[in-house]
Write a protein that holds these residues in place. Structure first.
Motif, PDB file in Angstrom:
ATOM      1  N   CYS A  22      -7.941  -1.553  14.675  1.00 20.52           N
ATOM      2  CA  CYS A  22      -8.786  -2.023  13.577  1.00 20.52           C
ATOM      3  C   CYS A  22      -9.671  -0.886  13.072  1.00 20.52           C
ATOM      4  N   GLY A  23      -9.949  -0.881  11.776  1.00 19.76           N
ATOM      5  CA  GLY A  23     -10.893   0.100  11.254  1.00 19.76           C
ATOM      6  C   GLY A  23     -10.361   0.966  10.138  1.00 19.76           C
ATOM      7  N   GLY A  24      -9.327   0.527   9.428  1.00 22.41           N
ATOM      8  CA  GLY A  24      -8.795   1.297   8.319  1.00 22.41           C
ATOM      9  C   GLY A  24      -7.621   2.181   8.676  1.00 22.41           C
ATOM     10  N   TYR A  25      -7.192   2.130   9.924  1.00 24.83           N
ATOM     11  CA  TYR A  25      -6.148   3.043  10.384  1.00 24.83           C
ATOM     12  C   TYR A  25      -4.756   2.651   9.890  1.00 24.83           C
ATOM     13  N   ASN A  26      -4.486   1.372   9.789  1.00 25.54           N
ATOM     14  CA  ASN A  26      -3.175   0.962   9.296  1.00 25.54           C
ATOM     15  C   ASN A  26      -3.009   1.298   7.822  1.00 25.54           C
ATOM     16  N   LEU A  27      -4.085   1.175   7.043  1.00 24.45           N
ATOM     17  CA  LEU A  27      -3.999   1.588   5.648  1.00 24.45           C
ATOM     18  C   LEU A  27      -3.887   3.106   5.536  1.00 24.45           C
ATOM     19  N   GLN A  28      -4.584   3.849   6.399  1.00 24.01           N
ATOM     20  CA  GLN A  28      -4.454   5.304   6.344  1.00 24.01           C
ATOM     21  C   GLN A  28      -3.006   5.714   6.621  1.00 24.01           C
ATOM     22  N   TRP A  29      -2.375   5.059   7.590  1.00 19.45           N
ATOM     23  CA  TRP A  29      -0.970   5.355   7.863  1.00 19.45           C
ATOM     24  C   TRP A  29      -0.118   5.030   6.631  1.00 19.45           C
ATOM     25  N   ALA A  30      -0.421   3.913   5.958  1.00 20.98           N
ATOM     26  CA  ALA A  30       0.330   3.535   4.756  1.00 20.98           C
ATOM     27  C   ALA A  30       0.190   4.600   3.680  1.00 20.98           C
ATOM     28  N   TRP A  31      -1.044   5.052   3.416  1.00 19.10           N
ATOM     29  CA  TRP A  31      -1.255   6.089   2.393  1.00 19.10           C
ATOM     30  C   TRP A  31      -0.522   7.377   2.763  1.00 19.10           C
ATOM     31  N   SER A  32      -0.675   7.799   4.023  1.00 17.10           N
ATOM     32  CA  SER A  32      -0.104   9.087   4.449  1.00 17.10           C
ATOM     33  C   SER A  32       1.415   9.066   4.414  1.00 17.10           C
ATOM     34  N   ALA A  42       0.817  -1.214   0.000  1.00 19.37           N
ATOM     35  CA  ALA A  42       0.000   0.000   0.000  1.00 19.37           C
ATOM     36  C   ALA A  42       0.853   1.268   0.000  1.00 19.37           C
ATOM     37  N   SER A  43       1.784   1.373   0.949  1.00 18.71           N
ATOM     38  CA  SER A  43       2.570   2.604   1.040  1.00 18.71           C
ATOM     39  C   SER A  43       3.543   2.735  -0.130  1.00 18.71           C
ATOM     40  N   GLY A  44       4.107   1.616  -0.580  1.00 17.07           N
ATOM     41  CA  GLY A  44       5.053   1.671  -1.690  1.00 17.07           C
ATOM     42  C   GLY A  44       4.409   2.116  -2.988  1.00 17.07           C
ATOM     43  N   MET A  45       3.216   1.587  -3.277  1.00 15.00           N
ATOM     44  CA  MET A  45       2.532   1.989  -4.507  1.00 15.00           C
ATOM     45  C   MET A  45       2.163   3.463  -4.475  1.00 15.00           C
ATOM     46  N   TYR A  49      20.622   9.377   7.461  1.00 16.40           N
ATOM     47  CA  TYR A  49      20.690   8.852   6.098  1.00 16.40           C
ATOM     48  C   TYR A  49      19.806   9.695   5.173  1.00 16.40           C
ATOM     49  N   PRO A  50      20.299  10.859   4.750  1.00 14.27           N
ATOM     50  CA  PRO A  50      19.517  11.726   3.857  1.00 14.27           C
ATOM     51  C   PRO A  50      19.108  10.976   2.591  1.00 14.27           C
ATOM     52  N   GLY A  51      17.848  11.164   2.218  1.00 21.68           N
ATOM     53  CA  GLY A  51      17.338  10.499   1.024  1.00 21.68           C
ATOM     54  C   GLY A  51      16.846   9.089   1.259  1.00 21.68           C
ATOM     55  N   LEU A  52      16.821   8.640   2.518  1.00 18.32           N
ATOM     56  CA  LEU A  52      16.295   7.312   2.855  1.00 18.32           C
ATOM     57  C   LEU A  52      15.017   7.502   3.663  1.00 18.32           C
ATOM     58  N   TYR A  53      13.905   6.961   3.143  1.00 18.93           N
ATOM     59  CA  TYR A  53      12.580   7.186   3.725  1.00 18.93           C
ATOM     60  C   TYR A  53      11.966   5.851   4.163  1.00 18.93           C
ATOM     61  N   ILE A  54      11.263   5.886   5.291  1.00 18.86           N
ATOM     62  CA  ILE A  54      10.639   4.688   5.863  1.00 18.86           C
ATOM     63  C   ILE A  54       9.129   4.885   5.856  1.00 18.86           C
ATOM     64  N   THR A  55       8.388   3.934   5.281  1.00 20.79           N
ATOM     65  CA  THR A  55       6.936   4.087   5.193  1.00 20.79           C
ATOM     66  C   THR A  55       6.205   2.863   5.714  1.00 20.79           C
ATOM     67  N   GLY A  56       4.905   3.051   5.918  1.00 22.93           N
ATOM     68  CA  GLY A  56       4.009   1.947   6.241  1.00 22.93           C
ATOM     69  C   GLY A  56       4.385   1.197   7.509  1.00 22.93           C
ATOM     70  N   ASN A  64       6.995 -10.223  -4.404  1.00 24.91           N
ATOM     71  CA  ASN A  64       5.882 -11.077  -4.846  1.00 24.91           C
ATOM     72  C   ASN A  64       5.711 -10.981  -6.358  1.00 24.91           C
ATOM     73  N   ASN A  65       4.855 -11.842  -6.913  1.00 23.58           N
ATOM     74  CA  ASN A  65       4.673 -11.831  -8.374  1.00 23.58           C
ATOM     75  C   ASN A  65       3.751 -10.718  -8.856  1.00 23.58           C
ATOM     76  N   ARG A  66       3.041 -10.077  -7.918  1.00 23.39           N
ATOM     77  CA  ARG A  66       2.211  -8.917  -8.233  1.00 23.39           C
ATOM     78  C   ARG A  66       2.215  -7.975  -7.046  1.00 23.39           C
ATOM     79  N   PRO A  67       1.995  -6.691  -7.269  1.00 18.71           N
ATOM     80  CA  PRO A  67       1.938  -5.760  -6.140  1.00 18.71           C
ATOM     81  C   PRO A  67       0.651  -5.927  -5.343  1.00 18.71           C
ATOM     82  N   GLY A  68       0.678  -5.420  -4.097  1.00 19.17           N
ATOM     83  CA  GLY A  68      -0.526  -5.325  -3.289  1.00 19.17           C
ATOM     84  C   GLY A  68      -1.104  -6.625  -2.789  1.00 19.17           C
TER      85      GLY A  68
END
Length: 437
Positions: free
Chosen positions: A412-422, A13-16, A396-403, A35-39
């Motif tokens: 529970c309730g969509g919060y982990n995906l919201q963090w991934a998007w943000s 989610a966060s990578g895409m 480490y300038p230029g190195l970013y950590i997401t998701g 994996n063989n496909r994203p997501g």
């Protein structure tokens, strides 16, 4: 060695979202996915329906060692922005009391539009079935660019400047000016998230909060578990440490052969993991009838005993109040059986014992179910190493950590995906600004 302005490690989610955001700013992006496909993990969210955000956003919906950190990232790409962003891609929202799902009711819809958007963007190249094995910072000393001899931030002195990152995979080597790590945590290894990034980051001297399972069931040291397996009730679980209340949740609780499960337990499981990891084993108390006070329950039990007179049993008293298997388990734990006479409850001590079993049953915790059952990871890269209001590592300038790789997890309730998007959006914007300007 192939050079690329931005390399995104992981197409979850966060990578895409990071890749799409950076590409839309004009940056060339290479995405590497094992994996063989994203997501792949995205397909399992919301029981396959993908609860991709929540209208209700409060600080307490997120857990992080740096308590106020998640909110600083979320405000750049909030829930309303998320809904509109996905609407533009074709995902119409279905609002269920604040829980936002795609109108199609299918997680595949969300995955497909993200995958299609990446494939249609000429700035994005996606390479699947490729595993990242090592990351080596490249730095400049006195006008010369070299590869760091050691994977530690100690090698970066006052005169050293990082110019990019050499990324090794099982298929080749890449030189990235900016690197977005979206490789996920260790939860749900069947979906491909097996904690691959942890050893790589540790070798670089990046501090991790010990990754632990969260949003999962809890195993108990109680004999009643085998008795009540398969039962579901609307109840309340409270979490205690040294007689101090540290958490309380209510909703549908599922009794399983090894312990308890269900969303209320999931919400507390990350706290349980962290407590056990620090040497403190907390306990649960279970309220099987949270809509009744103890006094109201006592009055109802006595009314039923009087109604049944001499012919009724304890099982008859609890009939229609609790599921049969749960009644049997609770009675057995106080050395009673369902076929015993109801009149026994006229004894004050037995009646109080039964009320305690129903309203305040102590459940001794054995452990939290492992990563194979967990939905998310609690812990990860310590956010106190980030530059303020960014997902970029200070050392480490230029190195970013997401998701999920960051030490942020939601309830529970969509919060982990919201963090991934943000976090993905912020990483994409910051990386693109660095390479494009």
């Amino acid at each position: 060695m192939r050079s690329i302005p931005i390399l995104v490690a992981g197409a979850g989610a966060s990578g895409m979202l990071a890749a799409i955001t950076a590409a839309r700013q004009g940056a060339k992006v290479l995405v590497i996915e094992k994996n063989n496909r994203p997501g792949k993990k995205l397909l399992a969210t919301g029981n396959g329906r993908c609860n991709y955000t929540n209208r209700v956003q409060q600080p307490e919906c997120y857990r992080c060692s740096q308590l106020d950190y998640p909110e600083t990232v979320l405000r750049y790409f909030d829930a309303d922005t998320t809904v509109e962003w996905f609407r533009e891609l074709g995902i119409l929202p279905k609002d269920r009391d604040g829980y936002i799902y795609p109108l199609s009711g299918q997680a595949t819809s969300v995955r497909n539009v993200l995958e299609r958007t990446m494939s249609q963007d000429r700035n994005i190249t996606l390479q699947c079935e490729e595993v990242i094995t090592d990351i080596i910072p490249r730095y400049e000393v006195s006008g010369m660019t070299k590869t760091a001899g050691q994977h530690t931030s100690d090698s970066i002195g006052e005169k050293h400047k990082i110019t990019g990152y050499e990324v090794h995979t099982d298929r080749g080597k890449y030189m990235a000016r900016c690197l977005i790590l979206a490789m996920g945590g260790a939860a749900a290894p069947a979906q491909g998230t097996t904690g691959d990034a942890y050893s790589i980051l540790s070798a670089m001297g990046i501090q991790l909060i010990n990754p632990l399972p969260a949003l999962t069931s809890v195993e108990l040291n109680e004999r009643c578990c085998k008795e009540w397996a398969g039962v579901r009730i609307h109840g309340q679980v409270s979490l205690w440490r040294d007689e101090v209340l540290i958490g309380k949740e209510s909703g549908e609780i599922q009794m399983v052969a090894q312990g308890i499960s269900g969303i209320p337990v999931f919400q507390l499981s990350g706290i349980v993991s962290r407590q056990i990891d620090t040497g403190n084993v907390p306990v649960f108390t279970l309220d099987c009838l949270p809509d009744f006070s103890e006094e109201e329950l006592k009055q109802e039990l006595m009314r039923r005993v009087d109604f049944l007179r001499e012919s009724g049993s304890l099982g008859d008293v609890l009939e229609g109040m609790l599921p049969d298997k749960l009644s049997s388990a609770l009675l057995k734990d106080i050395q009673l059986k369902k076929d015993k006479p109801a009149s026994l409850l006229q004894k004050e001590e037995l009646c109080e014992n039964l009320i305690t079993q129903i309203k305040n049953k102590v459940l001794r915790i054995k452990r939290v179910s492992g990563f194979e059952k967990a939905q998310v990871t609690s812990g990860g890269v310590d956010t106190r190493q980030f530059l303020p209001e960014t997902v970029e590592l200070q050392s480490y300038p230029g190195l970013y950590i997401t998701g999920e790789l960051a030490d942020v997890d939601g309830i529970c309730g969509g919060y982990n995906l919201q963090w991934a998007w943000s976090s993905g959006h912020l990483a994409g914007m910051q990386a693109a600004e660095r390479v494009v300007g």
